[in-house]
Design a protein around this motif. Sequence first.
Motif, PDB file in Angstrom:
ATOM      1  N   ARG A 336       0.684  -1.135   0.106  1.00  0.00           N
ATOM      2  CA  ARG A 336       0.110   0.090   0.051  1.00  0.00           C
ATOM      3  C   ARG A 336       0.824   1.317  -0.257  1.00  0.00           C
ATOM      4  NH1 ARG A 336      -2.440   1.754   5.572  1.00  0.00           N
ATOM      5  NH2 ARG A 336      -0.191   2.089   5.701  1.00  0.00           N
ATOM      6  N   ASP A 337       1.743   1.183   0.758  1.00  0.00           N
ATOM      7  CA  ASP A 337       2.755   2.568   0.925  1.00  0.00           C
ATOM      8  C   ASP A 337       3.434   2.731  -0.429  1.00  0.00           C
ATOM      9  OD1 ASP A 337       1.962   2.630   3.594  1.00  0.00           O
ATOM     10  OD2 ASP A 337       3.690   1.933   4.529  1.00  0.00           O
ATOM     11  N   ALA A 338       3.483   1.711  -1.308  1.00  0.00           N
ATOM     12  CA  ALA A 338       4.357   1.838  -2.596  1.00  0.00           C
ATOM     13  C   ALA A 338       3.436   2.129  -3.582  1.00  0.00           C
ATOM     14  CB  ALA A 338       5.065   0.192  -2.830  1.00  0.00           C
ATOM     15  N   LEU A 345      -3.157  -4.685  -5.978  1.00  0.00           N
ATOM     16  CA  LEU A 345      -2.835  -5.562  -5.137  1.00  0.00           C
ATOM     17  C   LEU A 345      -3.200  -6.982  -5.309  1.00  0.00           C
ATOM     18  CD1 LEU A 345      -0.763  -6.384  -2.620  1.00  0.00           C
ATOM     19  CD2 LEU A 345      -2.539  -5.817  -1.261  1.00  0.00           C
ATOM     20  N   THR A 346      -2.408  -7.854  -5.705  1.00  0.00           N
ATOM     21  CA  THR A 346      -2.824  -9.231  -6.132  1.00  0.00           C
ATOM     22  C   THR A 346      -2.238 -10.404  -5.046  1.00  0.00           C
ATOM     23  OG1 THR A 346      -2.738  -8.563  -8.401  1.00  0.00           O
ATOM     24  CG2 THR A 346      -3.182 -10.880  -7.944  1.00  0.00           C
ATOM     25  N   LEU A 347      -3.258 -11.011  -4.511  1.00  0.00           N
ATOM     26  CA  LEU A 347      -3.025 -12.246  -3.634  1.00  0.00           C
ATOM     27  C   LEU A 347      -3.292 -13.428  -4.633  1.00  0.00           C
ATOM     28  CD1 LEU A 347      -4.954 -10.760  -0.593  1.00  0.00           C
ATOM     29  CD2 LEU A 347      -2.572 -10.325  -1.229  1.00  0.00           C
ATOM     30  N   ASP A 377       2.511  -6.314  -5.900  1.00  0.00           N
ATOM     31  CA  ASP A 377       1.675  -4.909  -6.255  1.00  0.00           C
ATOM     32  C   ASP A 377       2.310  -4.219  -7.610  1.00  0.00           C
ATOM     33  OD1 ASP A 377       3.982  -3.142  -5.964  1.00  0.00           O
ATOM     34  OD2 ASP A 377       4.273  -4.028  -3.780  1.00  0.00           O
ATOM     35  N   THR A 378       1.555  -3.209  -7.888  1.00  0.00           N
ATOM     36  CA  THR A 378       2.040  -2.413  -9.161  1.00  0.00           C
ATOM     37  C   THR A 378       2.675  -0.903  -8.526  1.00  0.00           C
ATOM     38  OG1 THR A 378      -0.228  -1.598  -9.441  1.00  0.00           O
ATOM     39  CG2 THR A 378       0.496  -3.537 -10.437  1.00  0.00           C
TER      40      THR A 378
END
Length: 618
Positions: A336-338, A345-347, A377-378
Amino acid sequence: MKLRGLLTLAMIAQVVVTAVALLASQAVTGTGFGLAQIIALTVSGAVALLLARVCMRAIETSQNKRVAAQLAEQAQVGAQLTQAVIKTALDAFVQTDERGIVLEWSLQAEALTGWTRKEALGSDVVDLLIAEPLREGFRQRMMRLLPELSNAPIGIRFEASLVHRNGEAILIEASSTSLHLGGRHLINTFVKDVTRRHAAEEQLIQAQKMEAVGQLTGGIAHEFNNMLTVITGTIEILADAVKDNPPLATITKLISEAADRGAALTSSLLSFARKQALQPAEIDVNELLEELAKLLLATFDKKIEIVTKLDAKAWLAFADRGQLSAALLNLAINARDAMLAGGRLTLTTRNVVFGVREAVAVGAGYAGDYVEIEIADTGSGIPPAILERIFDPFFSTKDVGKGTGLGLSMVFGFVKQSGGGIKVASEERRGTTFTIYLPKAETSTLRPAGYDERKIVGGRETILCVEDDNDVRQYVTVQLESLGYKVIPAANAAEALAVAAEGKTFDLLFTDIVMAGGMNGRELAEQMVAARPSLRVLFTSGYAYDSLHAQGRATLDAPLLTKPYRKAELARMLRRSLDTAVDSAGDAIPTPYSVQADVEGFLRRQATEDNSRPRSRK
């Protein structure tokens, strides 16, 4: 030599025949040996000498041709042998001239670089294999090495980074020799791919570094836990004493909260050091990630899309559920911070089966079945310069006050302690992917029954308390006595064994695991249980992982109270250890209450069946 001998005999024979002819002519004619005969003999000799020289030259020419043919045949055989060696060698072979133009390119070179022999011949080897920004420097380096190569009969060995035809980097080890042939300067080079070996060496160095840091970190955390045990325990006594004095009660609350933060910090340190006592069990990772996704959807900015790709056939993992939840949440928060401007965000979950090589590549404990959890994450990605340091304790790229630098260290320690592996792939401005591998659960594991932590229950049993830290031992003695227990304190294993040898009776051995003096708490418990099978054991430690995982069978199910602990936790674990009924052999005895519910259910079913059964009239 035989031909020359025959030629000499022929000449002698010719002279003899000529002389005989002349003598015969003289005898017939009756004239003397005149000038005509001498001239005839001289001419005959000259012809013989000329014939001999012509024959000898013909013989020498024939011999020279034969030798040349033999040399040519040997050279051909040598060339064939050389080609056979090159073709069967495990390493790639490249031959160039002094300008770097490719003259020979083996099949192994094709496999290593992706360039075919036809494409490579006549090309500049630097243009083929070296990244464009490095080509000029590489050429200058090679020009400096050429004189050294010419003066080195055994050649030179060097390492270099090449580029495969598909763009992938290859680390190679090369061995070059120089050859002068026909006025040409040839350079023969055997090339070996050492990319995997180099990666394995780097991984080993990183593992050794992390192990060394972990040992230091774990030792420091252990000492802090001993101090925090005294602080958190005695503050409860003070809080109870000043509960009617609001200002002092506020101060004790602040101290208690600070101690709790210290305990959380040492817990993170121990998790990184892989010394945290875990409670592994079967985990449905899909269920856990679904719960995490719901939490993230409710708390993350709406600009961040949460995507789950869960394998419906994913195996159960064997790990500590609480620690895994904390690790995944930590990774999600970092993601999230990135993605401050939003992103995805993919789990993901899937099953993987590793051989030895694959397991080593990801740092897993062994080859076998693993459950893979991927968090991608992207976001902004991680710069390559710091990628190798992200798991170091207290290393953080966040602003001061926004992170402790222990988040990823804790994740790394938890995964490694669980027998799994972790890897990270990142590209700046493209995103980061963390992949966790956890061992597949083989058998079901029952979780221990819970206790009501709000109720503090003491007892009247006698407890042998073994603790090498004097402050902790005094604190524990006070707490145990306040709970109604009789306490026999011992500073080490030797004192505890002396107490047992004196025949003193006690119901439970409460011992620290890591102690000075040669014998640790686990070994002490094994020895005492061997002599007293019905003895109950409760372990305590702030540095317990290695000792617990090396414990013997006699104390396999003995519970562990991790430091620091409060009075309520101490009381609960004591009753958990003492209330389990065991026989003289140390085996658990079923209590009436353990089957009461089943008995009552059986009776109710019987009564229902009896009531539903039609009654016969007499």
